[in-house]
Structure formats: structure tokens, C-alpha cells
Design a protein around this motif. Structure first.
Motif, short mmCIF file in Angstrom:
data_model
loop_
_atom_site.label_atom_id
_atom_site.label_comp_id
_atom_site.label_asym_id
_atom_site.label_seq_id
_atom_site.Cartn_x
_atom_site.Cartn_y
_atom_site.Cartn_z
N GLU A 40 18.35 37.89 105.97
CA GLU A 40 17.93 38.06 107.22
C GLU A 40 18.91 38.76 108.18
O GLU A 40 18.77 39.60 108.95
N PHE A 43 18.90 42.32 107.99
CA PHE A 43 17.87 42.98 108.69
C PHE A 43 18.48 43.05 110.50
O PHE A 43 18.31 44.34 111.10
N ASP A 46 21.09 45.89 110.77
CA ASP A 46 20.55 47.23 110.75
C ASP A 46 19.66 47.41 111.55
O ASP A 46 18.96 48.47 111.76
N ALA A 48 16.74 46.01 112.08
CA ALA A 48 15.24 46.11 111.66
C ALA A 48 14.52 44.68 111.75
O ALA A 48 14.02 44.33 111.07
N ARG A 49 15.09 43.99 112.74
CA ARG A 49 14.65 42.52 113.29
C ARG A 49 13.27 42.43 113.11
O ARG A 49 12.46 41.74 112.61
N PRO A 50 12.45 43.45 113.70
CA PRO A 50 10.87 43.29 114.09
C PRO A 50 10.25 43.48 112.48
O PRO A 50 9.25 42.68 112.44
N GLU A 51 10.59 44.25 111.51
CA GLU A 51 10.22 44.11 110.30
C GLU A 51 10.56 42.96 109.49
O GLU A 51 9.60 42.45 108.80
N TRP A 52 11.72 42.35 109.64
CA TRP A 52 11.87 40.94 109.09
C TRP A 52 11.12 40.15 109.63
O TRP A 52 10.51 39.06 108.78
N ASN A 53 10.79 40.14 110.91
CA ASN A 53 9.77 38.99 111.44
C ASN A 53 8.38 39.25 111.11
O ASN A 53 7.63 38.22 110.83
N ALA A 54 8.07 40.45 110.85
CA ALA A 54 6.64 40.80 110.21
C ALA A 54 6.50 40.28 108.88
O ALA A 54 5.43 39.78 108.52
N PHE A 55 7.58 40.48 108.06
CA PHE A 55 7.61 40.00 106.58
C PHE A 55 7.60 38.53 106.57
O PHE A 55 6.61 38.15 105.88
#
Length: 97
Positions: A40, A43, A46, A48-55
Motif C-alpha cells: 500500500e 502505491f 507512486d 496511485a492511491r485510487p488504483e490501490w483503493n479500487a483493488f
């Protein structure tokens, strides 16, 4: 009339096995999620927090579906077993036993 014999001990064991397997799968999923926690921070770094949250949301939803689905099997089998037990009791009462 056809004879039908239900191995209640075997059915009970199958229900127990299914319940235990469901718990093991739930525990494995939780361990997997805990194992991913260190990623986490990667992410976040980088951006890319929105992608991590979506995952995480997708994994949580999949986990909920899995738990609901696997739990239903043991419940359905238990319900079927109880139907047979109740039917046997009613038949015994009708025959005066």
C-alpha cells in the motif's frame, strides 16, 4: 415405496467439513490481504492511491461473495438433512412407533 437410507453421521461430517473449509478460506483471504498491506505504501509513493483503493474494494467484494456462496452449501445440506429427520419422525408417528 422405495427404501431410502440417509447416513446422518456422514452428512453431519460433510456439513462440518464444509464449514471448516469456509473458515479456512476466510482465514487465507485475510492472510493474503494482510500480506499485501506493505505494498500500500508503494502505491501511495507512486501517486496511485485510487488504483490501490479500487483493488482493495474489488478484493473485499470478492471475499464477501465467496463467504456468502460457500456458507450457503453447508446451510443447504443441513436443511436437507433436517427435512429427512423430520420426515422420518412423522412417518414413525403415523405408524405408531
Amino acid at each position: 415405496m422405495a427404501d431410502l437410507h440417509v447416513n446422518h453421521a456422514g452428512v453431519s461430517q460433510a456439513i462440518t467439513d464444509m464449514q471448516q473449509a469456509t473458515v479456512q478460506m476466510q482465514n487465507a483471504m485475510q492472510q493474503l490481504l494482510q500480506g499485501l498491506t506493505p505494498f500500500e505504501r508503494t502505491f501511495e509513493a507512486d501517486g496511485a492511491r485510487p488504483e490501490w483503493n479500487a483493488f482493495k474494494l474489488a478484493v473485499a467484494q470478492a471475499d464477501e461473495r465467496m463467504q456468502a456462496t460457500f456458507g450457503k452449501g453447508a446451510v443447504a445440506l443441513g436443511d436437507m438433512q433436517q427435512i429427512h429427520i423430520d420426515s422420518d419422525r412423522r412417518s414413525t408417528n403415523i405408524l405408531g412407533g
